[in-house]
Scaffold this motif. Structure first.
Motif, short mmCIF file in Angstrom:
data_model
loop_
_atom_site.label_atom_id
_atom_site.label_comp_id
_atom_site.label_asym_id
_atom_site.label_seq_id
_atom_site.Cartn_x
_atom_site.Cartn_y
_atom_site.Cartn_z
N PHE A 131 0.90 -1.17 0.02
CA PHE A 131 0.10 -0.17 0.08
C PHE A 131 0.78 1.27 -0.04
O PHE A 131 2.05 1.37 0.30
CB PHE A 131 -0.90 -0.19 0.98
CG PHE A 131 -0.26 0.19 2.64
CD1 PHE A 131 -0.25 1.25 3.23
CD2 PHE A 131 0.31 -0.87 3.21
CE1 PHE A 131 0.25 1.61 4.41
CE2 PHE A 131 0.71 -0.54 4.55
CZ PHE A 131 0.81 0.40 5.15
N GLY A 132 0.26 2.53 -0.53
CA GLY A 132 1.09 3.52 -0.71
C GLY A 132 0.37 4.69 -1.42
O GLY A 132 -0.69 4.17 -1.89
N ASP A 191 -1.56 -20.12 -9.91
CA ASP A 191 -0.51 -20.27 -8.78
C ASP A 191 -0.27 -18.89 -8.13
O ASP A 191 -0.15 -18.75 -6.71
CB ASP A 191 0.76 -20.66 -9.42
CG ASP A 191 0.85 -22.12 -10.10
OD1 ASP A 191 0.35 -23.05 -9.55
OD2 ASP A 191 1.25 -22.24 -11.12
N PHE A 192 -0.33 -17.75 -9.03
CA PHE A 192 -0.15 -16.52 -8.26
C PHE A 192 -1.28 -15.40 -8.97
O PHE A 192 -1.10 -15.51 -10.09
CB PHE A 192 1.33 -15.94 -8.31
CG PHE A 192 1.70 -14.66 -7.81
CD1 PHE A 192 1.62 -14.66 -6.46
CD2 PHE A 192 1.98 -13.55 -8.37
CE1 PHE A 192 1.83 -13.28 -5.73
CE2 PHE A 192 2.29 -12.32 -8.18
CZ PHE A 192 2.17 -12.25 -6.26
N LEU A 193 -1.84 -14.79 -8.27
CA LEU A 193 -2.44 -13.65 -8.54
C LEU A 193 -2.41 -12.43 -8.18
O LEU A 193 -2.15 -12.26 -6.84
CB LEU A 193 -4.25 -14.16 -8.22
CG LEU A 193 -5.46 -13.06 -8.47
CD1 LEU A 193 -5.69 -13.08 -9.95
CD2 LEU A 193 -6.56 -13.45 -7.76
N VAL A 194 -2.68 -11.51 -8.85
CA VAL A 194 -2.38 -10.05 -8.32
C VAL A 194 -3.63 -9.35 -8.81
O VAL A 194 -4.05 -9.32 -9.71
CB VAL A 194 -1.20 -9.42 -9.05
CG1 VAL A 194 -1.22 -7.93 -8.54
CG2 VAL A 194 0.13 -9.99 -8.87
N LEU A 195 -4.32 -8.95 -7.45
CA LEU A 195 -5.37 -8.01 -7.60
C LEU A 195 -4.97 -6.45 -7.44
O LEU A 195 -4.39 -6.14 -6.28
CB LEU A 195 -6.40 -8.34 -6.73
CG LEU A 195 -7.57 -9.31 -7.27
CD1 LEU A 195 -8.67 -9.67 -5.79
CD2 LEU A 195 -8.41 -9.10 -8.22
N ASP A 196 -5.09 -5.68 -8.48
CA ASP A 196 -4.39 -4.32 -8.49
C ASP A 196 -5.41 -3.21 -8.09
O ASP A 196 -6.47 -3.61 -8.56
CB ASP A 196 -3.57 -4.25 -9.83
CG ASP A 196 -2.90 -2.92 -9.80
OD1 ASP A 196 -2.31 -2.57 -8.59
OD2 ASP A 196 -2.75 -2.06 -10.85
N GLY A 225 -1.37 -11.50 -4.43
CA GLY A 225 -0.62 -10.05 -4.45
C GLY A 225 -1.66 -9.10 -4.59
O GLY A 225 -2.69 -9.19 -5.26
N TRP A 226 -1.81 -8.12 -3.79
CA TRP A 226 -2.62 -6.97 -3.62
C TRP A 226 -1.82 -5.71 -3.67
O TRP A 226 -0.94 -5.41 -3.04
CB TRP A 226 -3.57 -7.01 -2.18
CG TRP A 226 -4.01 -8.45 -2.13
CD1 TRP A 226 -3.56 -9.50 -1.48
CD2 TRP A 226 -5.52 -8.81 -2.22
NE1 TRP A 226 -4.28 -10.54 -1.34
CE2 TRP A 226 -5.40 -10.10 -1.79
CE3 TRP A 226 -6.42 -8.12 -2.75
CZ2 TRP A 226 -6.67 -10.86 -1.97
CZ3 TRP A 226 -7.58 -8.94 -2.93
CH2 TRP A 226 -7.65 -10.19 -2.55
N THR A 227 -2.62 -4.66 -4.44
CA THR A 227 -2.17 -3.27 -4.21
C THR A 227 -3.29 -2.45 -4.05
O THR A 227 -4.45 -2.70 -4.23
CB THR A 227 -1.39 -2.78 -5.42
OG1 THR A 227 -2.46 -2.60 -6.48
CG2 THR A 227 -0.42 -3.66 -5.97
N THR A 228 -3.02 -1.43 -3.24
CA THR A 228 -4.14 -0.36 -2.77
C THR A 228 -3.37 0.93 -2.45
O THR A 228 -2.37 1.20 -1.92
CB THR A 228 -4.88 -0.92 -1.49
OG1 THR A 228 -5.94 0.20 -1.38
CG2 THR A 228 -3.88 -1.30 -0.46
N ASN A 229 -4.21 2.18 -2.63
CA ASN A 229 -3.81 3.34 -2.22
C ASN A 229 -4.11 3.77 -0.78
O ASN A 229 -3.86 4.75 -0.39
CB ASN A 229 -4.26 4.30 -3.39
CG ASN A 229 -3.86 4.00 -4.83
OD1 ASN A 229 -2.79 3.84 -4.87
ND2 ASN A 229 -4.67 4.73 -5.73
N ASN A 233 -6.40 1.26 7.87
CA ASN A 233 -7.57 1.40 8.33
C ASN A 233 -8.59 2.09 7.46
O ASN A 233 -9.87 1.44 7.33
CB ASN A 233 -7.38 2.81 9.34
CG ASN A 233 -6.77 2.40 10.47
OD1 ASN A 233 -7.01 1.09 11.02
ND2 ASN A 233 -5.92 3.44 11.45
N ARG A 234 -8.41 2.54 6.37
CA ARG A 234 -9.22 2.94 5.07
C ARG A 234 -9.63 1.81 4.34
O ARG A 234 -10.78 1.91 4.14
CB ARG A 234 -8.48 4.22 4.28
CG ARG A 234 -8.31 5.56 4.87
CD ARG A 234 -7.42 6.26 4.01
NE ARG A 234 -8.06 6.91 2.74
CZ ARG A 234 -7.46 7.18 1.73
NH1 ARG A 234 -6.10 7.11 1.80
NH2 ARG A 234 -7.93 7.43 0.67
#
Length: 283
Positions: A131-132, A191-196, A225-229, A233-234
């Protein structure tokens, strides 16, 4: 036991005896043709006669196991192509690699952890949630990991969350070539999933119950794998209720599953896109 089985069992001792007689000088030792390690025959008795079968070498068992895993991966990739013609990602991520990531102030730790995660991926039991701030390279790093695993032969998938929700909704239309079940099942099997870009927009009940929940539930024990802005808490508030205020994950169980199965990484870099835009503005 039928007549053929009896005849076969009667023939085995004779065959074993003839084999043993030719191995007396070697005391029953053989050599694996693959790893060249010595293998000793077993001393058994079958129907009152000595039976000395040659055990399968461990390296042969490992070779067969790897072959089976490769076949399973190819089958998952075949089903993947049925549901997704390609990974769903923004165009600027197609060529994103760990090797061409620009390390800037604040991104050093995230880059280092992404590289270490890739190196230990096969042994690790965890996924990664990064995250970032928007535009600081989170998606680039996760795409870099996904690309390398795909190149190594694993079944992988990179999905932009907003685009995935559109694809899922379109699958409900009459005449769609792919079903929602196909979409969810394929995402669960890789085998590997990214949810962007999870956390983008307001979550709907359909997106939560029919897309996100079955994917998270179906991938338990697998690495995602996950990415988030959003900070944690949010992100918890994003899961909490839909855009109309209806509670979705009031107890935080889904987010708890995600966090419990991931290494949590904060990318502290600022937006590279914004910095590039300012440089262009300044000539």
């Amino acid at each position: 036991m039928d007549t053929m089985q009896v005849a076969l069992l009667q023939a085995i001792p004779d065959l074993a005896t003839s084999i043993n007689s030719s191995l007396d000088d070697l005391n029953g030792w053989n050599c694996c043709i693959h790893c060249r390690k010595e293998i000793k025959r077993m001393n058994l008795e079958l129907l009152g006669k000595p039976f000395r079968p040659l055990p399968t070498c461990k390296c042969v068992v490992e070779i067969e196991r790897e072959k089976q895993q490769a076949q399973e991966r190819e089958e998952r990739k075949r089903r993947l192509k049925t549901a997704y013609s390609k990974s769903i990602m923004n165009d600027d991520l197609v060529n994103a690699r760990l090797s061409n990531f620009t390390i800037r102030p604040g991104t050093e730790v995230a880059f280092d952890k992404a590289c270490k995660y890739l190196k230990t991926w096969a042994e690790s039991k965890l996924g990664m949630l990064m995250f970032g701030q928007p535009g600081n390279g989170k998606s680039h790093l996760l795409r870099g990991i996904e690309y390398e695993l795909d190149a190594a032969g694993y079944a992988t998938l990179f999905l932009d969350w907003p685009q995935l929700t559109v694809l899922a909704k379109d699958s409900l239309n009459k005449g769609s070539k792919v079903s929602l079940t196909d979409i969810i099942k394929s995402a669960c099997e890789v085998d590997f999933l990214v949810l962007d870009e999870i956390g983008a927009g307001a979550l709907t009940e359909f997106e939560f119950k029919d897309i996100l929940f079955p994917i998270v539930n179906g991938r338990q024990g697998k690495k995602t794998g996950w990415t988030t802005n959003l900070d944690l808490n949010r992100l918890g508030n994003w899961f909490l209720q839909d855009r109309n205020g209806k509670f979705l994950d009031q107890d935080g169980r889904l987010l708890d599953r995600i966090l419990g199965g991931c290494e949590i990484v904060e990318n502290k870099g600022t937006s590279k896109r914004r910095e590039d835009a300012l440089r262009r503005l300044q000539g």
